[in-house]
Design a protein around this motif. Sequence first.
Motif, short mmCIF file in Angstrom:
data_model
loop_
_atom_site.label_atom_id
_atom_site.label_comp_id
_atom_site.label_asym_id
_atom_site.label_seq_id
_atom_site.Cartn_x
_atom_site.Cartn_y
_atom_site.Cartn_z
N LEU A 103 -49.40 -13.09 -21.99
CA LEU A 103 -48.17 -13.71 -21.48
C LEU A 103 -47.92 -13.28 -20.04
O LEU A 103 -48.13 -12.12 -19.68
CB LEU A 103 -46.98 -13.31 -22.35
N VAL A 104 -47.46 -14.22 -19.24
CA VAL A 104 -47.08 -13.93 -17.85
C VAL A 104 -45.75 -13.19 -17.86
O VAL A 104 -44.79 -13.62 -18.51
CB VAL A 104 -46.96 -15.23 -17.03
N VAL A 135 -40.34 -18.81 -13.59
CA VAL A 135 -41.15 -19.47 -14.62
C VAL A 135 -40.46 -19.37 -15.97
O VAL A 135 -39.50 -18.61 -16.15
CB VAL A 135 -42.56 -18.84 -14.72
N ARG A 136 -40.95 -20.12 -16.92
CA ARG A 136 -40.45 -20.06 -18.29
C ARG A 136 -41.29 -19.04 -19.04
O ARG A 136 -42.46 -19.28 -19.37
CB ARG A 136 -40.54 -21.44 -18.94
N SER A 166 -45.44 -19.50 -20.24
CA SER A 166 -46.41 -19.20 -19.18
C SER A 166 -47.38 -18.14 -19.70
O SER A 166 -46.96 -17.07 -20.15
CB SER A 166 -45.69 -18.69 -17.93
N ALA A 167 -48.67 -18.45 -19.66
CA ALA A 167 -49.65 -17.57 -20.30
C ALA A 167 -51.03 -17.79 -19.71
O ALA A 167 -51.26 -18.70 -18.91
CB ALA A 167 -49.67 -17.81 -21.81
N GLU A 168 -51.97 -16.92 -20.13
CA GLU A 168 -53.36 -17.02 -19.69
C GLU A 168 -54.28 -16.87 -20.91
O GLU A 168 -54.12 -15.95 -21.70
CB GLU A 168 -53.68 -15.94 -18.66
N PRO A 204 -55.02 -19.49 -16.41
CA PRO A 204 -53.60 -19.14 -16.30
C PRO A 204 -52.75 -20.40 -16.08
O PRO A 204 -53.13 -21.29 -15.31
CB PRO A 204 -53.56 -18.22 -15.07
N VAL A 205 -51.63 -20.45 -16.77
CA VAL A 205 -50.71 -21.59 -16.67
C VAL A 205 -49.30 -21.06 -16.41
O VAL A 205 -48.83 -20.18 -17.15
CB VAL A 205 -50.74 -22.44 -17.95
#
Length: 236
Positions: free
Chosen positions: A54-55, A66-67, A71-73, A99-100
């Motif tokens: 998780l970001v 960000v949400r 948001s994660a990779e 990554p998003v």
Amino acid sequence: MRPRFLPVLLGAALSLPAAAQRVLLRENVANDTVAATFGPNRAYFSHVFVAYGLVLGPAAAPGAAVRYGRSAEVQLGLRNKWRLTQSAALGLDVRYARPVFHLAQHAQKTVPNATLHAREYLALPQAQAEGFLRLNYGRRGNAIGRYLDLLGGGGWVISSAHHYEDGAASGARKVQTAERGLTYVNRWSYSAGARLGSGRFALVGRRRFSDVFRATEGTRYPELPRWVLGLELSWL
């Protein structure tokens, strides 16, 4: 004439067990060099792994918020490890990472523009390589055991895309748009971190030191959160 053949037949019969017990091939399993050098706790080992993180962390400004939770990779890679001693090893990972960053929608939003959408995110797929120093601890046999990895590496952004979705328009229930080949995104990234593991499971944390956006863009694009914390599963 018959009695003359009895000694010959008896001699032949007595020689059969000796011939049957003759050793034709000897093999020492301990001399198998493949079994002695390849394994989880031997001179060399490699395996596939997947990871999800998780970001986390703050953005540089509210405009790049960000949400969290979305948001994660995601990563898929191959790990190579070379043992130095019983308590230390060196390794190299090669992997695909995606990554998003799901962008928060509010009045202060500026990344990549101020337009608000029903859903919006930046996707930055990468080819990455990462070296690590492994410190083993605790008792173990020919197994991964418990360890601490110190990480450092970088990656090349394969592609970049800005996806956003809006509500109904022109008879459609929703409209999805994708902008690709973003000129304001850096092509290279680098990071450092640590991995704490036991067997096939590990907890991984990394901090990205490179910027997502090009320096030539000035203050137009404040930096996105830099931390990723997640779990890793290995196929051993």
